[in-house]
Design a protein around this motif. Structure first.
Motif, PDB file in Angstrom:
ATOM      1  N   ALA A  13       0.813  -1.222   0.000  1.00  0.00           N
ATOM      2  CA  ALA A  13       0.000   0.000   0.000  1.00  0.00           C
ATOM      3  C   ALA A  13       0.846   1.272   0.000  1.00  0.00           C
ATOM      4  CB  ALA A  13      -0.925   0.002   1.217  1.00  0.00           C
ATOM      5  N   SER A  14       2.175   1.134   0.096  1.00  0.00           N
ATOM      6  CA  SER A  14       2.994   2.339   0.264  1.00  0.00           C
ATOM      7  C   SER A  14       3.200   3.114  -1.027  1.00  0.00           C
ATOM      8  CB  SER A  14       4.356   1.953   0.856  1.00  0.00           C
ATOM      9  OG  SER A  14       5.051   1.121  -0.050  1.00  0.00           O
ATOM     10  N   GLY A  15       2.898   2.511  -2.163  1.00  0.00           N
ATOM     11  CA  GLY A  15       3.120   3.211  -3.431  1.00  0.00           C
ATOM     12  C   GLY A  15       2.414   2.505  -4.570  1.00  0.00           C
ATOM     13  N   LEU A  17       0.178   1.005  -7.474  1.00  0.00           N
ATOM     14  CA  LEU A  17      -1.230   0.634  -7.552  1.00  0.00           C
ATOM     15  C   LEU A  17      -1.859   0.451  -6.177  1.00  0.00           C
ATOM     16  CD1 LEU A  17      -0.963  -2.003 -10.451  1.00  0.00           C
ATOM     17  CD2 LEU A  17      -1.832   0.337 -10.593  1.00  0.00           C
ATOM     18  N   GLY A  18      -1.083  -0.103  -5.240  1.00  0.00           N
ATOM     19  CA  GLY A  18      -1.620  -0.336  -3.896  1.00  0.00           C
ATOM     20  C   GLY A  18      -2.052   0.955  -3.225  1.00  0.00           C
ATOM     21  N   ASN A  38       7.797   0.102   3.741  1.00  0.00           N
ATOM     22  CA  ASN A  38       8.108   1.505   4.030  1.00  0.00           C
ATOM     23  C   ASN A  38       7.091   2.094   5.025  1.00  0.00           C
ATOM     24  OD1 ASN A  38       8.393   4.286   4.001  1.00  0.00           O
ATOM     25  ND2 ASN A  38       9.000   4.327   1.833  1.00  0.00           N
ATOM     26  N   VAL A  62       5.804  -4.526   7.029  1.00  0.00           N
ATOM     27  CA  VAL A  62       6.117  -5.959   6.889  1.00  0.00           C
ATOM     28  C   VAL A  62       6.822  -6.210   5.561  1.00  0.00           C
ATOM     29  CG1 VAL A  62       3.844  -6.458   5.856  1.00  0.00           C
ATOM     30  CG2 VAL A  62       5.104  -8.299   6.966  1.00  0.00           C
ATOM     31  N   ASP A  63       7.783  -7.121   5.606  1.00  0.00           N
ATOM     32  CA  ASP A  63       8.367  -7.630   4.368  1.00  0.00           C
ATOM     33  C   ASP A  63       7.672  -8.949   4.076  1.00  0.00           C
ATOM     34  OD1 ASP A  63       9.796  -8.726   2.301  1.00  0.00           O
ATOM     35  OD2 ASP A  63      11.750  -8.221   3.128  1.00  0.00           O
ATOM     36  N   MET A  64       6.797  -8.941   3.090  1.00  0.00           N
ATOM     37  CA  MET A  64       5.960 -10.109   2.830  1.00  0.00           C
ATOM     38  C   MET A  64       6.761 -11.290   2.275  1.00  0.00           C
ATOM     39  SD  MET A  64       2.902  -9.234   3.786  1.00  0.00           S
ATOM     40  CE  MET A  64       1.931 -10.568   3.123  1.00  0.00           C
ATOM     41  N   MET A  65       8.023 -11.044   1.931  1.00  0.00           N
ATOM     42  CA  MET A  65       8.823 -12.160   1.433  1.00  0.00           C
ATOM     43  C   MET A  65       9.383 -13.022   2.557  1.00  0.00           C
ATOM     44  SD  MET A  65      10.834 -10.642  -1.828  1.00  0.00           S
ATOM     45  CE  MET A  65      11.586 -12.213  -2.208  1.00  0.00           C
ATOM     46  N   ASN A  90      -1.903  -7.006  -3.318  1.00  0.00           N
ATOM     47  CA  ASN A  90      -1.229  -6.318  -4.409  1.00  0.00           C
ATOM     48  C   ASN A  90       0.287  -6.316  -4.294  1.00  0.00           C
ATOM     49  OD1 ASN A  90      -0.890  -3.768  -6.325  1.00  0.00           O
ATOM     50  ND2 ASN A  90      -0.027  -3.235  -4.324  1.00  0.00           N
ATOM     51  N   ALA A  91       0.836  -6.513  -3.097  1.00  0.00           N
ATOM     52  CA  ALA A  91       2.281  -6.372  -2.908  1.00  0.00           C
ATOM     53  C   ALA A  91       3.027  -7.290  -3.864  1.00  0.00           C
ATOM     54  CB  ALA A  91       2.667  -6.706  -1.464  1.00  0.00           C
ATOM     55  N   GLN A  93       6.359  -7.390  -7.175  1.00  0.00           N
ATOM     56  CA  GLN A  93       7.182  -6.649  -8.124  1.00  0.00           C
ATOM     57  C   GLN A  93       7.099  -7.332  -9.472  1.00  0.00           C
ATOM     58  OE1 GLN A  93      10.713  -7.393  -5.710  1.00  0.00           O
ATOM     59  NE2 GLN A  93      11.612  -8.461  -7.432  1.00  0.00           N
TER      60      GLN A  93
HETATM   61  N1  LIG Z   1       2.136  -1.670 -12.859  1.00  0.00           N
HETATM   62  C1  LIG Z   1       1.846  -2.592 -13.774  1.00  0.00           C
HETATM   63  O1  LIG Z   1       1.737  -2.327 -14.975  1.00  0.00           O
HETATM   64  C2  LIG Z   1       1.579  -4.037 -13.340  1.00  0.00           C
HETATM   65  C3  LIG Z   1       1.236  -4.976 -14.289  1.00  0.00           C
HETATM   66  C4  LIG Z   1       0.975  -6.289 -13.894  1.00  0.00           C
HETATM   67  C5  LIG Z   1       1.066  -6.636 -12.561  1.00  0.00           C
HETATM   68  N2  LIG Z   1       1.419  -5.707 -11.654  1.00  0.00           N
HETATM   69  C6  LIG Z   1       1.492  -6.109 -10.254  1.00  0.00           C
HETATM   70  O2  LIG Z   1       0.742  -5.206  -9.459  1.00  0.00           O
HETATM   71  C7  LIG Z   1       1.390  -5.034  -8.220  1.00  0.00           C
HETATM   72  C8  LIG Z   1       1.685  -3.554  -7.965  1.00  0.00           C
HETATM   73  O3  LIG Z   1       2.444  -3.044  -9.034  1.00  0.00           O
HETATM   74  P1  LIG Z   1       2.988  -1.568  -9.000  1.00  0.00           P
HETATM   75  O4  LIG Z   1       3.333  -1.188 -10.392  1.00  0.00           O
HETATM   76  O5  LIG Z   1       2.058  -0.704  -8.219  1.00  0.00           O
HETATM   77  O6  LIG Z   1       4.355  -1.808  -8.190  1.00  0.00           O
HETATM   78  P2  LIG Z   1       5.204  -0.782  -7.315  1.00  0.00           P
HETATM   79  O7  LIG Z   1       4.926   0.622  -7.701  1.00  0.00           O
HETATM   80  O8  LIG Z   1       6.614  -1.282  -7.348  1.00  0.00           O
HETATM   81  O9  LIG Z   1       4.622  -1.006  -5.841  1.00  0.00           O
HETATM   82  C9  LIG Z   1       4.794  -2.244  -5.221  1.00  0.00           C
HETATM   83  C10 LIG Z   1       4.231  -2.165  -3.818  1.00  0.00           C
HETATM   84  O10 LIG Z   1       4.481  -3.424  -3.201  1.00  0.00           O
HETATM   85  C11 LIG Z   1       5.235  -3.209  -2.017  1.00  0.00           C
HETATM   86  N3  LIG Z   1       6.173  -4.290  -1.849  1.00  0.00           N
HETATM   87  C12 LIG Z   1       7.137  -4.708  -2.710  1.00  0.00           C
HETATM   88  N4  LIG Z   1       7.827  -5.701  -2.181  1.00  0.00           N
HETATM   89  C13 LIG Z   1       7.301  -5.923  -0.944  1.00  0.00           C
HETATM   90  C14 LIG Z   1       7.610  -6.816   0.096  1.00  0.00           C
HETATM   91  N5  LIG Z   1       8.604  -7.689  -0.005  1.00  0.00           N
HETATM   92  N6  LIG Z   1       6.845  -6.788   1.231  1.00  0.00           N
HETATM   93  C15 LIG Z   1       5.847  -5.906   1.350  1.00  0.00           C
HETATM   94  N7  LIG Z   1       5.501  -5.025   0.397  1.00  0.00           N
HETATM   95  C16 LIG Z   1       6.237  -5.035  -0.740  1.00  0.00           C
HETATM   96  C17 LIG Z   1       5.951  -1.875  -2.197  1.00  0.00           C
HETATM   97  O11 LIG Z   1       6.146  -1.217  -0.958  1.00  0.00           O
HETATM   98  P3  LIG Z   1       7.481  -1.247  -0.099  1.00  0.00           P
HETATM   99  O12 LIG Z   1       8.630  -1.039  -1.027  1.00  0.00           O
HETATM  100  O13 LIG Z   1       7.255  -0.129   0.890  1.00  0.00           O
HETATM  101  O14 LIG Z   1       7.491  -2.573   0.587  1.00  0.00           O
HETATM  102  C18 LIG Z   1       4.894  -1.087  -2.972  1.00  0.00           C
HETATM  103  O15 LIG Z   1       3.955  -0.530  -2.083  1.00  0.00           O
HETATM  104  C19 LIG Z   1       2.643  -5.888  -8.236  1.00  0.00           C
HETATM  105  O16 LIG Z   1       2.342  -7.123  -7.615  1.00  0.00           O
HETATM  106  C20 LIG Z   1       2.922  -6.052  -9.709  1.00  0.00           C
HETATM  107  O17 LIG Z   1       3.629  -7.251  -9.965  1.00  0.00           O
HETATM  108  C21 LIG Z   1       1.679  -4.414 -12.010  1.00  0.00           C
END
Ligand SMILES: NC(=O)c1ccc[n+]([C@@H]2O[C@H](COP(=O)([O-])OP(=O)(O)OC[C@H]3O[C@@H](n4cnc5c(N)ncnc54)[C@H](OP(=O)(O)O)[C@@H]3O)[C@@H](O)[C@H]2O)c1
Length: 120
Positions: A13-15, A17-18, A38, A62-65, A90-91, A93
């Motif tokens: 949720a920190s950045g 789509l979330g 974060n 939390v680090d969900m990994m 949603n969390a 990468q």
């Molecule tokens: N954007 C797209 O076009 C797209 C397309 C297909 C699928 N997706 C999926 O949609 C989701 C969100 O994408 P996004 O583009 O919004 O990504 P993003 O901007 O990189 O945001 C990812 C979010 O997940 C959190 N996160 C990452 N690793 C984490 C961990 N180990 N534990 C807890 N939180 C974690 C990050 O926060 P912290 O760093 O604070 O932990 C951040 O809030 C992802 O699962 C991505 O694979 C996105």
């Protein structure tokens, strides 16, 4: 669908789509559990949502990994007496490029980070 007063968990949720999902839910009066690594960003969003939309917000850094992270999150939520109505799981990468040219460790890390409940 009336969602005001319901509870939603948004992971990642920190950045990205979330955070956008969280904003849309807060605007509709949904109480939120916000999870990501974060905590400063989560706290900033929580402060904004509380003052702007009057919703209840719980943050959970939390680090969900990490193994057991999903279970810890579950316990943290239930301990507060919160019963979730909505999940934005949603969390994670994304990965780009050719699968065969990528180190398997990178793919493995990314698969883990799509956060199906981690091993308990
Ligand atoms: N954007 C797209 O076009 C797209 C397309 C297909 C699928 N997706 C999926 O949609 C989701 C969100 O994408 P996004 O583009 O919004 O990504 P993003 O901007 O990189 O945001 C990812 C979010 O997940 C959190 N996160 C990452 N690793 C984490 C961990 N180990 N534990 C807890 N939180 C974690 C990050 O926060 P912290 O760093 O604070 O932990 C951040 O809030 C992802 O699962 C991505 O694979 C996105």
């Amino acid at each position: 669908m009336e969602v005001r007063g319901k509870w939603a968990l948004v992971t990642g949720a920190s950045g990205g789509l979330g955070a956008e999902f969280a904003i849309l839910l807060a605007e509709r009066g949904v109480n939120l559990v916000l999870a990501a690594r974060n905590h400063e960003r989560l706290d900033a969003l929580a402060t904004d949502f509380r003052s702007r939309h009057g919703v209840e917000v719980v943050t959970h850094p939390v680090d969900m990994m990490l193994p057991g992270a999903a279970l810890d999150l579950y316990h943290a939520i239930t301990k507060r007496g919160i019963a979730l109505d909505i999940l934005v799981n949603n969390a994670g990468q994304g990965l780009q490029g050719a699968f065969l040219e990528r180190p398997i460790e990178t793919t493995d890390r990314s698969c883990n980070s799509t956060f199906l409940p981690s091993p308990i």
